[in-house]
Scaffold this active site. Structure first.
Site, PDB file in Angstrom:
ATOM      1  N   MET A   1       0.871  -1.248  -0.159  1.00 26.76           N
ATOM      2  CA  MET A   1       0.039   0.079   0.046  1.00 26.76           C
ATOM      3  C   MET A   1       0.904   1.231   0.020  1.00 26.76           C
ATOM      4  SD  MET A   1      -3.396   0.859   2.578  1.00 26.76           S
ATOM      5  CE  MET A   1      -2.554   0.627   3.900  1.00 26.76           C
ATOM      6  N   CYS A   2       1.694   1.493   1.071  1.00 28.57           N
ATOM      7  CA  CYS A   2       2.545   2.569   1.046  1.00 28.57           C
ATOM      8  C   CYS A   2       2.140   3.909   1.164  1.00 28.57           C
ATOM      9  CB  CYS A   2       3.671   2.831  -0.153  1.00 28.57           C
ATOM     10  SG  CYS A   2       4.555   0.987   0.063  1.00 28.57           S
ATOM     11  N   GLY A   3       2.539   5.054   1.745  1.00 23.28           N
ATOM     12  CA  GLY A   3       2.307   6.430   1.626  1.00 23.28           C
ATOM     13  C   GLY A   3       3.217   7.330   1.458  1.00 23.28           C
ATOM     14  N   ARG A  32      -0.315   3.112   6.647  1.00 18.33           N
ATOM     15  CA  ARG A  32      -0.315   2.600   5.138  1.00 18.33           C
ATOM     16  C   ARG A  32       0.980   1.811   4.982  1.00 18.33           C
ATOM     17  NH1 ARG A  32      -3.937   4.724   1.553  1.00 18.33           N
ATOM     18  NH2 ARG A  32      -2.477   4.178  -0.344  1.00 18.33           N
TER      19      ARG A  32
END
Length: 300
Positions: A1-3, A32
């Site tokens: 996902m990552c942010g 995230r």
């Protein structure tokens, strides 16, 4: 996902400290990406270059290789210090950046090179990195941040983001998404003697953009071309010594929200990161449309 997160102060009077503001933004979207965190921070440009390496504690052999490579490249070592999982050296170097950077990469794991840029990344949360590296005290004009959920590689400092443009100074990127024509584009760059240190598509985007900038292409034009040249789903932020920019693919599957006023522009994966900058205040935010891009330059 990552942010992802990006921040640029338009004026010197913006009521925020760069490191603290970015750490606050990343803390807001840490859910995230709980595995690792990173910052690309732009401070007042120095006369020389700052190099940050990932070096295990007590790895004297790596330190010896770094010093030897610096001497062989004609660089004068001005200072050396350990910070967390990394070693930072300040040098005077008047030669070309690409051969110098590649030589230093062969000596040890190089995180960033720049007169203004410093990339700090490690395993852990934004709060963890703030405790170790004192990120909140770092003042500057602009920067990027990233929180990572590991899906395709190990949880270790070198796999964390941001990524610098290998072989170039003062250029970094944070990215949420996947580039599906990665190997095709990488082979084209390698045919022109560019080197890569990872299989991460974020490094590819950084080198792709840095190459265009080196050829005289304005950043905004390079971002427009990236929308056509890169296949896949992506939202990314890029930073240079002079400013920041973003690009989104035409499907816009990866989120991005933006806030801008007279003093700053802030961009993040989620609105909660923007709200952390102005607690209790209503914000008029926008979401960049599919296939769009934009840049901002600093005036500090």
């Amino acid at each position: 996902m990552c942010g992802i997160a990006g921040l640029l102060f338009k004026t010197p009077t913006a009521n925020h400290v760069l490191g603290h503001a970015l750490a606050t933004m990343l803390d807001g979207c840490q859910h995230r990406g709980p595995d690792s965190t990173g910052f690309a921070l732009y401070e007042t440009p120095a006369e020389g270059l700052r190099l940050r390496f990932l070096v295990e504690e007590n790895d004297q052999a790596a330190l010896a290789r770094i010093r030897k490579a610096l001497a062989e490249q004609g660089a004068t070592l001005k200072s050396e210090r350990r910070e967390g999982a990394s070693v930072v050296v300040e040098v005077a170097h008047a030669g070309e950046i690409r051969p110098f950077a590649y030589a230093m990469e062969h000596a040890a794991k190089l995180v960033s090179i720049g007169a203004a840029l410093d990339i700090i990344k490690d395993v852990g949360t934004a709060r963890d990195l703030d405790d170790i590296y004192n990120v909140s005290a770092i003042q500057g004009s602009h920067g990027l941040g990233h929180v990572r959920l590991a899906t395709e590689s190990e949880v270790k400092p070198e796999a964390a983001h941001p990524f610098w443009a290998t072989g170039f100074a003062d250029i970094a990127i944070v990215h949420n998404g996947q580039i599906t024509n990665y190997w095709k584009m990488r082979r084209r760059l390698e045919a022109r003697d560019f080197e890569f240190r990872t299989d991460n598509d974020s490094e590819l985007i950084a080198v792709y953009l840095a190459d265009k900038l080196a050829q005289g292409t304005p950043l905004e034009t390079a971002l427009a071309q990236s929308v056509d040249d890169l296949d896949g789903t992506f939202s990314f932020l890029v930073s240079t010594r002079d400013g920041i920019g973003f690009a989104k693919d035409r499907l816009a599957a990866k989120p991005m929200v933006m806030y801008e006023d007279d003093s700053l522009v802030a961009i993040a994966s989620e609105e909660v990161s923007l709200n952390r900058l102005f607690p209790g205040q209503p914000l008029s935010t926008t979401e960049p449309a599919p296939g769009t891009y934009r840049t901002w330059s600093r005036s500090i």
